[in-house]
Design an enzyme around this catalytic site. Structure first.
Site: not given
Ligand code: GCO
Ligand code: MG
Length: 401
Positions: A315, A147, A261, A159, A235, A122, A401, A37, A338, A209, A211, A282
Protein backbone atom coordinates in the site's frame (compact mmCIF):
# COMPACT_ATOMS: atom_id res chain seq x y z
CA UNK A 1 12.47 27.46 -9.55
CA UNK A 2 9.02 28.80 -8.73
CA UNK A 3 6.35 26.20 -8.15
CA UNK A 4 3.71 26.67 -10.80
CA UNK A 5 1.45 23.68 -10.43
CA UNK A 6 0.59 21.16 -7.70
CA UNK A 7 -1.71 18.30 -8.60
CA UNK A 8 -3.05 15.34 -6.67
CA UNK A 9 -3.63 12.15 -8.63
CA UNK A 10 -5.64 9.31 -7.10
CA UNK A 11 -5.46 6.02 -8.95
CA UNK A 12 -6.28 2.41 -8.15
CA UNK A 13 -4.27 -0.07 -10.23
CA UNK A 14 -5.22 -2.92 -7.91
CA UNK A 15 -5.27 -0.72 -4.82
CA UNK A 16 -5.48 3.01 -4.13
CA UNK A 17 -2.52 5.35 -4.36
CA UNK A 18 -2.36 9.10 -3.84
CA UNK A 19 0.37 10.90 -5.79
CA UNK A 20 1.46 14.54 -5.61
CA UNK A 21 2.92 16.01 -8.77
CA UNK A 22 4.67 19.36 -8.46
CA UNK A 23 5.84 21.34 -11.45
CA UNK A 24 8.13 24.36 -11.49
CA UNK A 25 8.06 27.25 -13.95
CA UNK A 26 10.88 25.78 -16.07
CA UNK A 27 8.83 22.61 -16.65
CA UNK A 28 10.71 20.37 -14.20
CA UNK A 29 8.36 18.16 -12.22
CA UNK A 30 8.65 15.77 -9.32
CA UNK A 31 6.39 13.10 -7.84
CA UNK A 32 5.68 12.11 -4.24
CA UNK A 33 3.60 9.40 -2.55
CA UNK A 34 0.89 10.50 -0.10
CA UNK A 35 -1.08 7.26 0.24
CA UNK A 36 -2.81 6.49 3.54
CA UNK A 37 -4.33 3.04 3.15
CA UNK A 38 -8.08 3.08 3.83
CA UNK A 39 -8.23 6.88 4.30
CA UNK A 40 -6.76 7.99 0.96
CA UNK A 41 -9.18 10.79 0.14
CA UNK A 42 -8.57 12.54 3.45
CA UNK A 43 -4.95 13.12 2.41
CA UNK A 44 -5.94 13.96 -1.16
CA UNK A 45 -8.31 16.68 0.13
CA UNK A 46 -5.76 17.95 2.67
CA UNK A 47 -3.31 18.38 -0.18
CA UNK A 48 -5.52 19.86 -2.85
CA UNK A 49 -7.66 22.04 -0.56
CA UNK A 50 -5.11 23.20 1.98
CA UNK A 51 -1.53 22.60 0.83
CA UNK A 52 -1.45 23.15 -2.93
CA UNK A 53 -2.57 26.83 -2.72
CA UNK A 54 0.25 27.53 -0.25
CA UNK A 55 2.93 26.18 -2.54
CA UNK A 56 2.23 28.11 -5.72
CA UNK A 57 4.91 30.74 -6.25
CA UNK A 58 7.33 29.36 -3.64
CA UNK A 59 10.86 28.40 -4.67
CA UNK A 60 10.82 24.62 -5.12
CA UNK A 61 14.51 24.43 -4.17
CA UNK A 62 13.68 25.21 -0.54
CA UNK A 63 12.84 21.68 0.57
CA UNK A 64 13.58 22.20 4.26
CA UNK A 65 11.95 25.62 4.43
CA UNK A 66 8.78 24.29 2.81
CA UNK A 67 8.75 21.27 5.14
CA UNK A 68 8.98 23.50 8.19
CA UNK A 69 6.35 25.84 6.81
CA UNK A 70 3.86 23.02 6.22
CA UNK A 71 4.63 21.37 9.58
CA UNK A 72 4.74 24.43 11.83
CA UNK A 73 2.38 26.55 9.81
CA UNK A 74 -0.54 24.15 10.20
CA UNK A 75 -0.44 24.59 14.00
CA UNK A 76 -2.27 21.18 14.23
CA UNK A 77 0.96 19.31 13.90
CA UNK A 78 1.66 15.61 13.25
CA UNK A 79 -0.89 12.87 12.69
CA UNK A 80 -1.05 10.41 9.78
CA UNK A 81 -3.02 12.63 7.38
CA UNK A 82 -0.85 15.73 7.82
CA UNK A 83 2.42 13.84 7.72
CA UNK A 84 1.53 11.76 4.65
CA UNK A 85 0.58 14.99 2.88
CA UNK A 86 3.86 16.66 3.85
CA UNK A 87 5.71 13.50 2.74
CA UNK A 88 4.16 13.69 -0.72
CA UNK A 89 5.36 17.26 -1.15
CA UNK A 90 8.78 16.49 0.32
CA UNK A 91 9.46 13.53 -1.99
CA UNK A 92 8.35 15.53 -5.02
CA UNK A 93 10.73 18.36 -4.10
CA UNK A 94 13.70 15.98 -3.64
CA UNK A 95 12.82 14.54 -7.04
CA UNK A 96 12.80 18.02 -8.57
CA UNK A 97 16.09 18.97 -6.95
CA UNK A 98 17.76 15.85 -8.27
CA UNK A 99 16.45 16.44 -11.76
CA UNK A 100 17.45 20.10 -11.66
CA UNK A 101 21.00 19.22 -10.58
CA UNK A 102 21.18 16.17 -12.83
CA UNK A 103 21.95 13.73 -10.04
CA UNK A 104 20.16 10.97 -8.13
CA UNK A 105 18.71 11.69 -4.70
CA UNK A 106 21.16 9.27 -3.02
CA UNK A 107 23.94 11.58 -4.20
CA UNK A 108 22.20 14.61 -2.67
CA UNK A 109 21.86 12.72 0.62
CA UNK A 110 25.63 12.39 0.91
CA UNK A 111 26.45 9.58 -1.47
CA UNK A 112 26.53 5.84 -0.89
CA UNK A 113 27.21 3.86 2.27
CA UNK A 114 26.56 0.58 0.45
CA UNK A 115 26.11 -0.60 -3.11
CA UNK A 116 22.69 -2.17 -2.54
CA UNK A 117 20.27 -2.58 0.35
CA UNK A 118 19.16 -5.99 1.60
CA UNK A 119 15.39 -6.44 1.52
CA UNK A 120 13.14 -8.91 3.25
CA UNK A 121 10.36 -10.64 1.41
CA UNK A 122 7.18 -12.28 2.71
CA UNK A 123 6.41 -15.98 3.16
CA UNK A 124 2.82 -16.67 4.18
CA UNK A 125 0.83 -19.81 4.37
CA UNK A 126 -2.13 -21.46 5.99
CA UNK A 127 0.03 -24.39 7.20
CA UNK A 128 3.51 -24.84 8.68
CA UNK A 129 4.57 -27.02 5.76
CA UNK A 130 3.30 -24.41 3.35
CA UNK A 131 5.24 -21.70 5.22
CA UNK A 132 8.42 -23.78 5.03
CA UNK A 133 7.91 -24.19 1.28
CA UNK A 134 7.40 -20.45 0.88
CA UNK A 135 10.57 -19.67 2.82
CA UNK A 136 12.52 -22.16 0.72
CA UNK A 137 11.11 -20.66 -2.46
CA UNK A 138 12.21 -17.18 -1.33
CA UNK A 139 15.69 -18.43 -0.45
CA UNK A 140 16.01 -20.12 -3.83
CA UNK A 141 15.19 -16.74 -5.44
CA UNK A 142 18.17 -15.25 -3.64
CA UNK A 143 16.47 -13.53 -0.69
CA UNK A 144 18.48 -13.69 2.51
CA UNK A 145 15.73 -12.42 4.79
CA UNK A 146 12.14 -13.67 4.96
CA UNK A 147 9.19 -12.62 7.08
CA UNK A 148 7.17 -15.69 8.04
CA UNK A 149 3.43 -15.53 8.80
CA UNK A 150 1.17 -18.54 9.20
CA UNK A 151 -2.47 -19.14 9.97
CA UNK A 152 -2.97 -20.30 13.55
CA UNK A 153 -5.04 -23.50 13.90
CA UNK A 154 -8.50 -22.55 15.11
CA UNK A 155 -8.41 -19.04 13.61
CA UNK A 156 -9.96 -18.70 10.15
CA UNK A 157 -8.52 -15.41 8.93
CA UNK A 158 -5.66 -13.36 10.23
CA UNK A 159 -3.20 -10.64 9.33
CA UNK A 160 -0.48 -11.54 6.87
CA UNK A 161 -2.06 -14.73 5.56
CA UNK A 162 -3.90 -13.98 2.32
CA UNK A 163 -6.72 -16.24 1.26
CA UNK A 164 -5.33 -16.54 -2.26
CA UNK A 165 -1.63 -16.33 -3.15
CA UNK A 166 -0.62 -12.92 -4.44
CA UNK A 167 -3.46 -11.00 -2.76
CA UNK A 168 -2.91 -8.65 0.12
CA UNK A 169 -5.57 -7.74 2.63
CA UNK A 170 -9.17 -7.97 1.38
CA UNK A 171 -10.69 -4.74 0.13
CA UNK A 172 -14.23 -3.43 -0.05
CA UNK A 173 -16.31 -3.12 3.06
CA UNK A 174 -14.34 -3.53 6.28
CA UNK A 175 -13.59 -7.23 6.37
CA UNK A 176 -13.97 -8.69 9.83
CA UNK A 177 -11.48 -11.30 10.96
CA UNK A 178 -13.43 -13.27 13.54
CA UNK A 179 -12.11 -15.24 16.44
CA UNK A 180 -8.68 -13.87 17.24
CA UNK A 181 -7.10 -15.77 20.12
CA UNK A 182 -3.78 -14.59 21.53
CA UNK A 183 -3.59 -17.82 23.49
CA UNK A 184 -3.79 -20.00 20.36
CA UNK A 185 -1.30 -17.71 18.61
CA UNK A 186 1.18 -17.90 21.48
CA UNK A 187 1.00 -21.69 21.64
CA UNK A 188 1.47 -22.01 17.89
CA UNK A 189 4.14 -19.47 16.94
CA UNK A 190 7.17 -21.13 18.62
CA UNK A 191 6.19 -24.37 16.81
CA UNK A 192 6.11 -22.50 13.51
CA UNK A 193 9.63 -21.16 13.96
CA UNK A 194 10.95 -24.48 15.24
CA UNK A 195 9.71 -26.06 12.01
CA UNK A 196 11.10 -23.33 9.75
CA UNK A 197 14.51 -23.24 11.45
CA UNK A 198 14.83 -26.99 11.29
CA UNK A 199 14.11 -26.91 7.58
CA UNK A 200 16.33 -23.98 6.55
CA UNK A 201 19.18 -24.09 9.05
CA UNK A 202 20.73 -21.29 11.08
CA UNK A 203 21.70 -18.78 8.39
CA UNK A 204 18.59 -17.30 6.75
CA UNK A 205 17.31 -14.18 8.47
CA UNK A 206 13.77 -14.81 9.73
CA UNK A 207 11.34 -12.07 10.74
CA UNK A 208 7.84 -12.09 12.14
CA UNK A 209 5.08 -9.48 12.52
CA UNK A 210 2.79 -9.81 15.56
CA UNK A 211 0.80 -6.86 14.20
CA UNK A 212 0.01 -5.14 17.50
CA UNK A 213 -2.00 -8.06 18.92
CA UNK A 214 -0.27 -8.89 22.22
CA UNK A 215 -0.04 -7.47 25.70
CA UNK A 216 3.46 -6.69 26.99
CA UNK A 217 3.53 -9.80 29.19
CA UNK A 218 2.40 -12.00 26.29
CA UNK A 219 4.97 -10.47 23.98
CA UNK A 220 7.72 -11.00 26.55
CA UNK A 221 6.70 -14.65 26.85
CA UNK A 222 6.73 -15.10 23.06
CA UNK A 223 10.00 -13.25 22.50
CA UNK A 224 11.68 -15.40 25.14
CA UNK A 225 10.48 -18.62 23.53
CA UNK A 226 11.61 -17.46 20.09
CA UNK A 227 15.15 -16.68 21.26
CA UNK A 228 16.47 -20.12 20.34
CA UNK A 229 15.34 -19.59 16.72
CA UNK A 230 17.27 -16.32 16.49
CA UNK A 231 14.81 -14.04 14.70
CA UNK A 232 16.17 -10.99 12.91
CA UNK A 233 13.27 -9.19 14.54
CA UNK A 234 9.86 -9.51 16.13
CA UNK A 235 7.74 -6.67 14.78
CA UNK A 236 4.94 -4.72 16.44
CA UNK A 237 4.81 -7.05 19.40
CA UNK A 238 2.50 -4.67 21.28
CA UNK A 239 0.59 -1.49 20.50
CA UNK A 240 2.76 1.60 20.30
CA UNK A 241 0.35 3.87 22.11
CA UNK A 242 1.73 2.95 25.51
CA UNK A 243 5.41 2.90 24.79
CA UNK A 244 6.37 1.70 28.26
CA UNK A 245 4.98 -1.63 27.05
CA UNK A 246 8.18 -2.03 25.04
CA UNK A 247 10.16 -1.51 28.22
CA UNK A 248 8.33 -4.47 29.75
CA UNK A 249 8.86 -6.67 26.67
CA UNK A 250 12.55 -5.76 26.68
CA UNK A 251 13.02 -6.95 30.24
CA UNK A 252 11.81 -10.41 29.28
CA UNK A 253 13.53 -11.16 25.99
CA UNK A 254 16.62 -10.55 23.92
CA UNK A 255 14.75 -11.19 20.65
CA UNK A 256 15.33 -7.99 18.63
CA UNK A 257 12.27 -5.73 18.50
CA UNK A 258 11.06 -3.64 15.55
CA UNK A 259 8.33 -1.04 15.69
CA UNK A 260 7.10 2.08 13.96
CA UNK A 261 5.35 1.55 10.64
CA UNK A 262 2.48 3.65 12.03
CA UNK A 263 4.79 6.33 13.44
CA UNK A 264 4.64 9.71 11.81
CA UNK A 265 7.10 11.79 13.78
CA UNK A 266 10.45 11.71 15.51
CA UNK A 267 8.54 12.22 18.76
CA UNK A 268 6.96 8.77 18.33
CA UNK A 269 10.45 7.25 18.31
CA UNK A 270 12.25 9.40 20.83
CA UNK A 271 11.45 7.59 24.09
CA UNK A 272 11.77 4.08 22.64
CA UNK A 273 15.18 4.89 21.22
CA UNK A 274 16.53 6.79 24.19
CA UNK A 275 15.48 4.06 26.62
CA UNK A 276 16.99 1.32 24.46
CA UNK A 277 13.67 -0.51 24.19
CA UNK A 278 13.78 -1.23 20.46
CA UNK A 279 16.37 -2.34 17.92
CA UNK A 280 14.78 -1.31 14.63
CA UNK A 281 12.54 1.56 13.57
CA UNK A 282 10.02 0.89 10.78
CA UNK A 283 9.05 4.49 10.04
CA UNK A 284 8.81 5.17 6.29
CA UNK A 285 9.44 8.15 4.05
CA UNK A 286 5.70 8.13 3.39
CA UNK A 287 4.05 8.00 6.79
CA UNK A 288 6.81 9.82 8.65
CA UNK A 289 6.84 13.10 6.75
CA UNK A 290 9.09 12.42 3.78
CA UNK A 291 12.79 11.88 3.19
CA UNK A 292 13.61 15.05 5.13
CA UNK A 293 12.02 13.90 8.36
CA UNK A 294 13.07 10.25 8.04
CA UNK A 295 16.70 11.37 7.85
CA UNK A 296 16.32 13.10 11.19
CA UNK A 297 14.77 10.02 12.76
CA UNK A 298 17.66 7.89 11.49
CA UNK A 299 20.25 10.42 12.65
CA UNK A 300 18.66 10.53 16.09
CA UNK A 301 18.65 6.73 16.33
CA UNK A 302 22.20 6.20 15.11
CA UNK A 303 24.16 6.89 18.32
CA UNK A 304 21.80 4.55 20.21
CA UNK A 305 22.66 1.66 17.86
CA UNK A 306 19.08 1.61 16.64
CA UNK A 307 18.80 0.90 12.94
CA UNK A 308 16.14 1.48 10.31
CA UNK A 309 14.11 -1.25 8.61
CA UNK A 310 11.49 0.81 6.80
CA UNK A 311 7.92 -0.22 6.10
CA UNK A 312 7.45 -1.31 2.50
CA UNK A 313 4.03 -2.95 2.20
CA UNK A 314 2.21 -2.89 -1.15
CA UNK A 315 0.00 0.00 0.00
CA UNK A 316 3.08 2.25 -0.21
CA UNK A 317 3.47 3.14 -3.88
CA UNK A 318 6.58 2.52 -6.02
CA UNK A 319 7.42 6.19 -5.35
CA UNK A 320 7.96 5.43 -1.67
CA UNK A 321 10.04 2.41 -2.65
CA UNK A 322 12.18 4.75 -4.76
CA UNK A 323 12.62 7.05 -1.76
CA UNK A 324 13.48 4.00 0.39
CA UNK A 325 16.08 2.86 -2.13
CA UNK A 326 17.86 6.24 -2.27
CA UNK A 327 17.63 6.69 1.50
CA UNK A 328 18.69 3.11 2.12
CA UNK A 329 21.98 3.25 0.30
CA UNK A 330 22.87 6.75 1.54
CA UNK A 331 22.12 6.42 5.27
CA UNK A 332 24.49 4.34 7.39
CA UNK A 333 22.09 2.95 9.98
CA UNK A 334 19.64 1.43 7.53
CA UNK A 335 19.72 -2.32 8.17
CA UNK A 336 17.14 -3.74 5.81
CA UNK A 337 14.07 -2.74 3.76
CA UNK A 338 10.69 -4.45 3.54
CA UNK A 339 9.81 -5.40 0.00
CA UNK A 340 6.28 -6.42 -0.94
CA UNK A 341 5.71 -6.94 -4.63
CA UNK A 342 3.38 -4.48 -6.39
CA UNK A 343 0.85 -5.62 -8.99
CA UNK A 344 1.87 -5.50 -12.66
CA UNK A 345 -0.66 -2.71 -13.21
CA UNK A 346 0.91 -0.70 -10.39
CA UNK A 347 4.35 -1.13 -11.91
CA UNK A 348 3.14 0.10 -15.31
CA UNK A 349 1.37 3.11 -13.80
CA UNK A 350 4.54 3.95 -11.83
CA UNK A 351 7.54 3.16 -14.08
CA UNK A 352 10.70 3.13 -11.97
CA UNK A 353 14.46 2.77 -12.07
CA UNK A 354 14.77 0.99 -8.75
CA UNK A 355 14.97 -2.75 -8.83
CA UNK A 356 15.33 -5.75 -6.54
CA UNK A 357 17.68 -8.48 -7.64
CA UNK A 358 18.59 -11.57 -5.63
CA UNK A 359 17.26 -9.91 -2.48
CA UNK A 360 18.99 -6.53 -2.84
CA UNK A 361 17.44 -3.17 -3.73
CA UNK A 362 19.21 -0.54 -5.87
CA UNK A 363 17.83 2.92 -6.73
CA UNK A 364 19.42 3.34 -10.16
CA UNK A 365 21.33 6.37 -11.39
CA UNK A 366 18.57 8.48 -12.94
CA UNK A 367 18.45 12.09 -11.73
CA UNK A 368 15.97 12.63 -8.90
CA UNK A 369 14.05 9.64 -7.55
CA UNK A 370 13.96 7.79 -10.86
CA UNK A 371 10.24 7.12 -10.69
CA UNK A 372 7.27 8.56 -12.56
CA UNK A 373 3.51 8.31 -12.88
CA UNK A 374 1.93 7.56 -16.25
CA UNK A 375 -1.11 9.78 -15.89
CA UNK A 376 -2.91 8.41 -18.90
CA UNK A 377 -2.73 4.87 -17.56
CA UNK A 378 -3.52 6.07 -14.04
CA UNK A 379 -6.77 7.62 -15.30
CA UNK A 380 -7.87 4.16 -16.42
CA UNK A 381 -7.84 2.96 -12.79
CA UNK A 382 -10.29 5.18 -10.89
CA UNK A 383 -10.41 5.33 -7.10
CA UNK A 384 -12.22 2.40 -5.50
CA UNK A 385 -13.24 2.78 -1.87
CA UNK A 386 -11.36 0.29 0.28
CA UNK A 387 -10.90 -0.41 3.98
CA UNK A 388 -8.41 -2.30 6.05
CA UNK A 389 -9.78 -5.40 7.78
CA UNK A 390 -10.78 -5.25 11.43
CA UNK A 391 -10.19 -7.97 14.00
CA UNK A 392 -12.55 -9.38 16.63
CA UNK A 393 -12.35 -11.84 19.45
CA UNK A 394 -14.71 -14.83 19.37
CA UNK A 395 -17.29 -12.96 21.42
CA UNK A 396 -17.31 -9.99 19.06
CA UNK A 397 -15.01 -7.72 21.08
CA UNK A 398 -13.08 -5.44 18.75
CA UNK A 399 -9.36 -6.26 18.77
CA UNK A 400 -6.28 -4.85 17.08
CA UNK A 401 -5.82 -5.79 13.46
C1 GCO B 1 3.83 -4.64 7.22
C2 GCO B 1 2.54 -4.05 7.66
C3 GCO B 1 1.47 -3.93 6.62
C4 GCO B 1 0.32 -3.07 7.16
C5 GCO B 1 -0.29 -2.29 6.05
C6 GCO B 1 -1.40 -1.39 6.53
O1 GCO B 1 4.58 -5.02 8.09
O2 GCO B 1 4.09 -4.62 6.02
O3 GCO B 1 2.13 -4.55 8.88
O4 GCO B 1 1.04 -5.15 6.12
O5 GCO B 1 -0.64 -3.85 7.78
O6 GCO B 1 0.71 -1.57 5.41
O7 GCO B 1 -1.81 -0.53 5.55
MG1 MG C 1 3.98 -4.63 10.02
Amino acid sequence: MKIEDVRVIVTSPGRNYVTVKIETEDGTYGVGDATLNGRELAVAAYLSEHVAPLLIGRDGRDIEGIWQYLYRGAYWRRGPVTMAAIAGVDMALWDIKGKALGTPVWDLLGGRCRQALRVYTHASSRTVDGAINEVQRALSEGYEAVRVQCLVPGIDEMYGVPRAPGTSEPEGLPFVEQGWSSDAYLRFTPRLFAGVREAVGPEPLLLHDAHHRLTPAEAGWLGHRLEEFRLFWLEDAVLEELQDGYGIVRQHTTTPLAVGEVFNSIYDCERLVRKGWVDYLRASALHAGGISHLRKIAAFAEPYHVRMGCHGAADLSPITMAAAAHFGIAVHNVAIQEYAIHSDDTNTVFPHEWSVQRGYLTPGDAPGLGVDINEELAAGFPYARGYLPVSQLRDGTAWNW
